[in-house]
Write a protein that holds these residues in place. Structure first.
Motif, PDB file in Angstrom:
ATOM      1  N   ASN A   1       0.796  -1.226   0.000  1.00  0.00           N
ATOM      2  CA  ASN A   1       0.000   0.000   0.000  1.00  0.00           C
ATOM      3  C   ASN A   1       0.831   1.279   0.000  1.00  0.00           C
ATOM      4  OD1 ASN A   1      -1.171   2.200   2.094  1.00  0.00           O
ATOM      5  ND2 ASN A   1      -2.840   1.443   0.817  1.00  0.00           N
ATOM      6  N   GLY A   2       2.000   1.264   0.629  1.00  0.00           N
ATOM      7  CA  GLY A   2       2.857   2.437   0.637  1.00  0.00           C
ATOM      8  C   GLY A   2       2.764   3.304   1.868  1.00  0.00           C
ATOM      9  N   LYS A   3       1.787   3.052   2.766  1.00  0.00           N
ATOM     10  CA  LYS A   3       1.658   3.866   3.964  1.00  0.00           C
ATOM     11  C   LYS A   3       2.775   3.548   4.951  1.00  0.00           C
ATOM     12  CE  LYS A   3      -2.432   2.478   4.984  1.00  0.00           C
ATOM     13  NZ  LYS A   3      -3.726   2.516   5.695  1.00  0.00           N
ATOM     14  N   SER A   4       2.975   4.405   5.935  1.00  0.00           N
ATOM     15  CA  SER A   4       4.058   4.218   6.889  1.00  0.00           C
ATOM     16  C   SER A   4       3.794   3.016   7.780  1.00  0.00           C
ATOM     17  CB  SER A   4       4.222   5.469   7.768  1.00  0.00           C
ATOM     18  OG  SER A   4       3.161   5.570   8.694  1.00  0.00           O
ATOM     19  N   ILE A   5       4.862   2.405   8.264  1.00  0.00           N
ATOM     20  CA  ILE A   5       4.746   1.233   9.132  1.00  0.00           C
ATOM     21  C   ILE A   5       4.007   1.587  10.418  1.00  0.00           C
ATOM     22  CG2 ILE A   5       7.018   1.634  10.172  1.00  0.00           C
ATOM     23  CD1 ILE A   5       5.345  -1.795   9.501  1.00  0.00           C
ATOM     24  N   THR A   6       4.160   2.817  10.893  1.00  0.00           N
ATOM     25  CA  THR A   6       3.447   3.247  12.098  1.00  0.00           C
ATOM     26  C   THR A   6       1.947   3.176  11.893  1.00  0.00           C
ATOM     27  OG1 THR A   6       5.265   4.739  12.655  1.00  0.00           O
ATOM     28  CG2 THR A   6       3.163   5.127  13.758  1.00  0.00           C
ATOM     29  N   GLU A   7       1.466   3.684  10.760  1.00  0.00           N
ATOM     30  CA  GLU A   7       0.034   3.623  10.475  1.00  0.00           C
ATOM     31  C   GLU A   7      -0.423   2.200  10.194  1.00  0.00           C
ATOM     32  OE1 GLU A   7      -1.704   6.402   7.799  1.00  0.00           O
ATOM     33  OE2 GLU A   7      -0.231   7.949   8.236  1.00  0.00           O
ATOM     34  N   ALA A   8       0.389   1.429   9.507  1.00  0.00           N
ATOM     35  CA  ALA A   8       0.002   0.056   9.170  1.00  0.00           C
ATOM     36  C   ALA A   8      -0.213  -0.776  10.427  1.00  0.00           C
ATOM     37  CB  ALA A   8       1.058  -0.584   8.275  1.00  0.00           C
ATOM     38  N   ARG A   9       0.630  -0.576  11.438  1.00  0.00           N
ATOM     39  CA  ARG A   9       0.442  -1.305  12.698  1.00  0.00           C
ATOM     40  C   ARG A   9      -0.903  -0.956  13.325  1.00  0.00           C
ATOM     41  NH1 ARG A   9       6.144   0.484  14.105  1.00  0.00           N
ATOM     42  NH2 ARG A   9       7.498  -1.262  13.503  1.00  0.00           N
ATOM     43  N   LEU A  10      -1.268   0.310  13.275  1.00  0.00           N
ATOM     44  CA  LEU A  10      -2.554   0.727  13.828  1.00  0.00           C
ATOM     45  C   LEU A  10      -3.710   0.122  13.042  1.00  0.00           C
ATOM     46  CD1 LEU A  10      -1.774   4.491  14.555  1.00  0.00           C
ATOM     47  CD2 LEU A  10      -1.771   2.582  16.171  1.00  0.00           C
TER      48      LEU A  10
ATOM     49  N   ALA B   1       4.567   6.447   0.382  1.00  0.00           N
ATOM     50  CA  ALA B   1       4.266   6.659  -1.036  1.00  0.00           C
ATOM     51  C   ALA B   1       2.769   6.601  -1.293  1.00  0.00           C
ATOM     52  CB  ALA B   1       4.970   5.591  -1.864  1.00  0.00           C
ATOM     53  N   LEU B   2       2.310   7.336  -2.306  1.00  0.00           N
ATOM     54  CA  LEU B   2       0.937   7.181  -2.762  1.00  0.00           C
ATOM     55  C   LEU B   2       0.796   5.822  -3.428  1.00  0.00           C
ATOM     56  CD1 LEU B   2       1.205  10.316  -2.310  1.00  0.00           C
ATOM     57  CD2 LEU B   2      -0.621  10.532  -4.000  1.00  0.00           C
ATOM     58  N   VAL B   3      -0.434   5.381  -3.629  1.00  0.00           N
ATOM     59  CA  VAL B   3      -0.658   3.979  -3.938  1.00  0.00           C
ATOM     60  C   VAL B   3      -0.219   3.575  -5.339  1.00  0.00           C
ATOM     61  CG1 VAL B   3      -3.016   4.155  -4.844  1.00  0.00           C
ATOM     62  CG2 VAL B   3      -2.338   2.115  -3.531  1.00  0.00           C
ATOM     63  N   SER B   4      -0.193   4.518  -6.301  1.00  0.00           N
ATOM     64  CA  SER B   4       0.175   4.158  -7.670  1.00  0.00           C
ATOM     65  C   SER B   4       0.643   5.395  -8.422  1.00  0.00           C
ATOM     66  CB  SER B   4      -1.017   3.536  -8.408  1.00  0.00           C
ATOM     67  OG  SER B   4      -2.028   4.503  -8.643  1.00  0.00           O
ATOM     68  N   GLN B   5       1.333   5.166  -9.546  1.00  0.00           N
ATOM     69  CA  GLN B   5       1.791   6.275 -10.375  1.00  0.00           C
ATOM     70  C   GLN B   5       0.617   7.063 -10.971  1.00  0.00           C
ATOM     71  OE1 GLN B   5       4.984   7.313 -10.788  1.00  0.00           O
ATOM     72  NE2 GLN B   5       4.219   9.037 -11.988  1.00  0.00           N
TER      73      GLN B   5
END
Length: 498
Positions: A108-117, A333-337
């Protein structure tokens, strides 16, 4: 099939991304028909992560048949029996939290901090509805002459969940948990942009002891979704996505509920400047701005506008952008180009229409050579915005904050409600009476006072107007995944007119 991903992406090494991404009847499956495979990309690097094998009519039917078979057994279990399996699934998620979060970052590209949440939210949702499974009950009504009536809350059958790419694992849990708690089975279709972690959830349910076919995953795009929605054995569809797609679902069927990705508004009044700044940042830059409830419009009372703008720009410029797997990163990162290009085009259009770019709004190239093909941009704050601008009227779904000023409460309420959409809205003020008065008049389904973008699983989440039908989370969602049966019991003679 999928390619092996770079070593940097996953620390545990136990996620098998080389296996097929379709899953039904208890195992990963490959398509029986020859179809063109679709590349799936890692947003942080721009490299191909794996290839998706879309499902056609044959595969969709097999998945639905597996779900029908599982429903027969699962629906007959007691609430306590269902809860026991769901709690075990939650425990497994907790034990594999880091592994799931890392894979969410990679896909997905989001930060690991947010992904854990996000993983925590998924686990908590399953735990919450496991508790609800034991409480599903009807009502007893005493009637004259010793007769009585009672109601039964019964499952619907095979439910379909269609997810979005911004919260892949979390949405799969948010849709499956209430469905399973009520005794239903589910076929879930994730976004083709982020297809990986829903399959992990399917495997976790199976590992926890769920019957084969209880939670199935089919991959694909619009064609696959249409096949699911038209399938005669599907009792309900729960969809999360854009308004145009949501309209197509409503035209297709009246059994669909969906929480739609639409823009929201935030009203910042008088003091509370610092909390308001924090709230505005959370309302626009969480998950790179790719959140359905984000506040596309930030209204600030004119007499505090200069101080607000100075602080919000300072904090925005300090946001660390880069490798989403690093602890220090706050914007990945944003999800796609194509999506990155779309968001940047909104910034260009805003400038043409007279908005002022106070910071950001440009492509960003990380210093790490491995990340230079990723889909990054600098978070953007737009000033001098007016209600008629494209950046204000349309959902950007990226890290772009549009700031507008206002004079009076009546004025800002009129402007905030001047939209066909209404998923979320918020107000920041030290005047509690004003806060409740304003919220009462905001035409949005999810409202926040002195905070923003918090979604506890115990609380319903959903919108007004074109922003959706139905709710995710909370006790009320049980009503959307079950049906009420009324039974009359006569204890005396039939009083017939014939």
């Amino acid at each position: 099939m999928c390619f092996a991903i770079p070593v940097r992406c996953v620390s545990s090494g136990s996620v098998d991304i080389t296996a097929p991404l379709n899953f039904w009847a208890g195992k990963r499956r490959t398509s029986q028909e020859k179809r063109d495979k679709e590349n799936v990309y890692e947003p942080a690097t721009g490299r191909v992560l794996c290839q998706l094998e879309p499902c056609g009519a044959v595969e969709v039917n097999q998945a639905v048949e597996a779900a029908k078979s599982a429903f027969g057994h699962w629906s007959k279990l007691s609430g306590m029996e269902r809860a026991r399996i769901m709690i075990e699934a939650a425990h497994i998620i907790e034990s594999r939290r880091e592994e799931i979060a890392e894979m969410e970052v990679v896909n997905n590209g989001k930060s690991i901090t947010e992904a854990r949440l996000d993983v925590d939210s998924a686990r908590l949702c399953i735990e919450y509805y496991a508790g609800m499974a034991c409480t599903l009950a009807g009502q007893h009504v005493q009637l004259p002459g010793g007769s009585f009536a009672y109601t039964r809350r019964e499952p619907l059958g095979v439910c379909v969940g269609i997810g979005a790419w911004n919260y892949p694992f979390q949405i799969a849990a948010w849709k499956s948990a209430p469905a399973l708690a009520c005794g239903n089975s589910m076929v879930f279709k994730p976004s083709p942009v982020t297809p990986v972690t829903a399959v992990l959830l399917a495997e976790l349910y199976t590992q926890a002891g769920a019957p084969e076919g209880l939670f199935n995953v089919v991959q694909g795009s619009q064609e696959t979704g249409s096949l699911l929605c038209h399938h005669p054995d599907v009792a309900k569809v729960s969809f999360t996505g854009s308004v145009p797609t949501g309209k197509k679902f409503v035209l297709l069927m009246l059994r669909c509920d969906f929480s739609i990705d639409r823009y929201s508004s935030m009203t910042l009044t008088q003091i509370m400047e610092m909390n308001a700044v924090k709230g505005a940042l959370m309302a626009n830059f969480l998950s790179q701005g790719q959140v359905c409830s984000n506040a596309t419009r930030v209204f600030v009372q004119r007499d505090i506008l200069p101080e607000f703008m100075e602080e919000v720009v300072r904090r925005t410029q300090a946001i660390e952008i880069g490798d989403p797997l690093l602890e220090s990163t706050r914007m990945g990162a944003l999800v796609s180009q194509p999506h990155l290009e779309r968001v940047l085009s909104f910034v260009d259009q805003a400038k043409k229409e007279g908005a002022t770019v106070l910071c950001g709004g440009e492509p960003f190239i990380p210093s790490d050579p491995k990340l230079r093909g990723g889909y990054y941009m600098t978070p953007c704050v737009l000033g001098n915005c007016t209600d008629e601008m494209t950046c204000v009227k349309e959902e950007i779904f990226g890290p772009v904050m549009s700031v507008l000023s206002f004079e009076s409460e009546e004025e800002v309420l009129r402007r905030a409600n001047d939209t066909s959409l209404g998923l979320a809205a918020g107000v920041f003020t030290s005047d509690v009476r004003r806060a409740h008065r304003v919220v009462e008049h905001l035409k949005a389904g999810s409202c926040f006072i002195n905070n923003y973008n918090i979604t506890p699983v115990e609380v319903p989440f959903g919108g007004f107007k074109m922003s959706g039908i139905g709710r995710e989370n909370g006790q009320v969602t049980i009503e959307y995944y079950s049906q009420l049966k009324t039974v009359f019991v006569e204890m005396g003679d039939v009083d017939s007119l014939f």
